[in-house]
Every structure is written in C-alpha cells, then in structure tokens.
Design an enzyme around this catalytic site. Structure first.
Site, mmCIF file in Angstrom:
data_model
loop_
_atom_site.group_PDB
_atom_site.id
_atom_site.type_symbol
_atom_site.label_atom_id
_atom_site.label_comp_id
_atom_site.label_asym_id
_atom_site.label_seq_id
_atom_site.Cartn_x
_atom_site.Cartn_y
_atom_site.Cartn_z
ATOM 1 N N CYS A 26 0.838 -1.198 0.000
ATOM 2 C CA CYS A 26 0.000 0.000 0.000
ATOM 3 C C CYS A 26 0.873 1.249 0.000
ATOM 4 O O CYS A 26 1.337 1.694 1.058
ATOM 5 C CB CYS A 26 -0.929 -0.009 1.218
ATOM 6 S SG CYS A 26 -1.990 1.434 1.289
ATOM 7 N N CYS A 75 -0.546 4.105 2.092
ATOM 8 C CA CYS A 75 -0.378 3.947 3.546
ATOM 9 C C CYS A 75 1.078 4.187 3.964
ATOM 10 O O CYS A 75 1.339 4.787 4.994
ATOM 11 C CB CYS A 75 -0.748 2.536 4.004
ATOM 12 S SG CYS A 75 -2.186 1.841 3.212
ATOM 13 N N ASP A 76 2.031 3.687 3.178
ATOM 14 C CA ASP A 76 3.416 3.626 3.651
ATOM 15 C C ASP A 76 4.400 4.523 2.908
ATOM 16 O O ASP A 76 5.555 4.649 3.326
ATOM 17 C CB ASP A 76 3.925 2.175 3.562
ATOM 18 C CG ASP A 76 3.119 1.238 4.443
ATOM 19 O OD1 ASP A 76 2.597 1.717 5.473
ATOM 20 O OD2 ASP A 76 2.997 0.053 4.109
#
Ligand code: NAP
Length: 315
Positions: free
Chosen positions: A138, A141-142
C-alpha cells in the site's frame, strides 16, 4: 452457551466497496430489506486510494471521500450495515442463505457477493519476513516512510504504474520492475511514468529474493531473457502484480475460474440460485469503481426479480 440471535433479510450483500454499496442502494430502492456485511471497515479497496480521476462526475476525488458518499447514499435508503464482522460460516446452496458470525445468524433469500480482491504475493524468499519492514502492498499507507529513499515497484499494470507515480512525491527514486518489455497499464499512465524523471524502468526482470538485515536493503533480480541475476539496492519493495479474489469463506460452493474469480452471467447470476457476484471478485474484464458500481445495480435488480418470483401465487 447463549443462543445466537437471528436476523432476517431479503438480500444480504457481502462486501462494502463500490459494488456492494451500489447493490445496496438499488436493492433498498427496489423495496428489499437489505443488509451490507463486511469483515472490515466499510469502503473496500478504493478507500485506500489517494485519488480517483476516472469516476464520471468527479474529475478528481479522494478514494475515501468517494466511498463516504456511496455509504451516505446507501444510508439514505435505509440499508442496514454490519461492519467488522467475524464471519465463521457462509452457506449459499439452500434456498435460505445463511451467514454465521460469533453471535448472529444472518438469513436471506438472496446473497450478493461483493467481497473484492487483494494484492497477490510474489511468494519469494524475504517477502513475508520483511513485510512491514520494507515490503508494503500500500503506497498510500506507507509511502511517506520512504522520504528521499529508493524503492522498487514490481508489476506493469495500472496499479504498479499509478502507485509508482504516487511514490515519487516522497522518494528519491523508483525502479519499476516488469517481467516483459511492454507495460499492461493504460497509455495515459505509461506516458506519465515515462516522463517522470524519478522513475527508472527495469524490463524483462523479476525479483527472486528480498534481502536485508533489520529492514530491506536489496533485491535479487533475475532476467526473464537469459536467466542472469543482479542485485539492486533499494529501501523498499512494493509488489503490485495483480489480485487474488476474496472467496475463502465460500470456495467450493460456486463455479469459479481456475484463479478463483466467480463466474457469472450477464445478470450477475452465479451458478447458485439467488446468489450473485459483483465487482473485483467476479470474473470481469475491467476492475474499476464504475464497473463495480454497474455490476451492483444489475445484481440488485436481478435479486429483486428473483425474490418477486419466489412469492407464492395467491389466487
Ligand atoms: P494487473 O492489471 O493484473 O497487472 C499485474 C501486473 O503484474 C502485470 O503487468 C503482470 O505482468 C505482472 N505480474 C503478474 N504476476 C507477476 C509475477 N508473479 N511476477 C512479476 N510480475 C507479475 O493488476 P493490477 O495492476 O493490480 O490491476 C488489477 C485491476 O485493477 C486491473 O483490471 C486494473 O485495470 C484495475 N485498476 C485500474 C486502475 C485505474 O484505472 N486507475 C488503477 C488500479 C487498478 P504481465 O503484464 O506480463 O501479465
């Protein structure tokens, strides 16, 4: 042991992405008592997309924001919602379909499967070991953890190219590693990636091992042309090599492709009476928010007709 409570619906939709919410809106407007169940928070995969720019009517909208709109729309028509369920059993074969959780048995005349799909794994040494320590599925997300670092994105489809472009907001360099010398992604994305000077393509190669100490330090690449290997220094690896359908809880009850995607006809009807499949979990040529939403509308209308036909004829 306390008895499980029983909840009855005309139609239960499993999954709350764009397919599930669209089905919910159409089913509730079709006067069916409708519930949407999910094992996760509501919103499905698009909730994790930073931006969506190909959903008609919205030239640019956040994925989370768009899914909030879908949910509000379903709320307006009285769809009942059950997120974060611990589903233990799904029985689709009999006329009355059952979904059992730790404390409830949900029953319905019809079920619409909208469980989506998840990222396929590379299945190479180091992938599982370094998950969360350099291996991520992701970018949204990261990505921010990789400021000024070097990362590799694996794959040549829309996801790989979109996420690689997104990562260039943070990182110093993105290598896109693709097993062929031609990308699968849409041309518009290809052009954006080719003109981005933070992106470098490595064609005709696949990663065969991810290595490091505490976190990822490098990946071993193997040429798909001559089998030769090389080492590439990276701080992170983002595999985007396609999707696996989320069907674990009902595998074997329904006709699926060899890859596990659910077979349907043009009415979204599966091999089981009263059971429909929509969105990414279905064997479909295009996996987009709009096609998922369209599938949902078709399935809900099919369910309305199916339930209507079940009603006893009063003379
Ligand atoms: P995808 O389109 O199936 O592409 C997967 C890519 O990974 C392909 O380039 C494939 O190579 C490669 N690949 C597959 N297995 C591999 C392996 N074991 N090792 C190395 N490479 C491997 O998957 P996706 O990009 O995740 O997209 C999934 C669906 O969502 C697609 O229908 C896509 O169009 C859609 N989507 C659309 C958008 C958008 O429209 N904005 C954004 C994201 C996703 P080959 O090309 O050689 O097969």
């Amino acid at each position: 042991m306390t008895e499980k409570k029983e909840l009855n619906f005309d139609v239960i939709i499993l999954g709350s992405g764009p397919a599930g919410f669209s089905a919910g809106i159409y089913a509730a407007r079709g006067a069916l008592k409708t519930a949407i169940l999910d094992i996760n928070m509501f919103g499905g995969q698009p909730s994790n997309y930073l931006e969506i720019e190909n959903y008609p009517g919205f030239s640019l909208i956040g994925g989370f924001e768009l899914m909030e709109k879908f949910e509000e729309h379903a709320d307006k028509f009285g769809v009942e919602k059950f997120p974060m369920l611990d589903i233990q059993r799904i029985s689709l074969i009999k006329d009355v379909k059952e979904i059992e959780t730790n404390d409830t048995i949900f029953k319905a005349k019809s079920v619409i499967l909208a469980t989506g799909a998840q990222a396929k794994k590379l299945n190479i040494p180091g992938e599982a070991e370094f998950k969360g320590r350099g291996v991520s599925y992701c970018a949204v997300c990261d990505g921010a953890f990789y400021k000024e670092k070097t990362v590799a994105v694996v794959g040549g489809g829309n996801s790989a190219i979109e996420e690689a472009i997104y990562l260039t907001k943070f990182v110093q360099k993105v290598f896109i590693i693709h097993r062929r010398d031609e990308l699968r992604a849409d041309k518009i994305l290809q052009e954006r990636a080719f003109s981005n000077n933070k992106i470098e393509f490595i064609f005709n190669a696949v990663p065969v091992e991810i290595k490091g100490s505490n976190t990822v330090e490098n990946i071993i690449l193997k040429s798909t042309k001559d089998g030769g290997t090389s080492t590439l220094q990276v701080d992170g690896v983002f595999p985007y090599i396609g999707l696996t359908p989320n069907t674990d809880l009902f595998n074997g009850q329904i006709n699926q492709t060899p890859q596990g995607f659910i077979e349907t006809d043009i009415n979204m009807q599966t091999s089981l009476k009263g059971v429909y499949a929509i969105g990414d979990v279905r064997n479909t040529p295009l996996r987009q928010v709009i096609t998922a939403a369209a599938d949902g509308a078709i399935a809900a209308c099919s369910a309305v007709k199916y339930i209507e036909a079940q009603k006893p004829i009063v003379v």
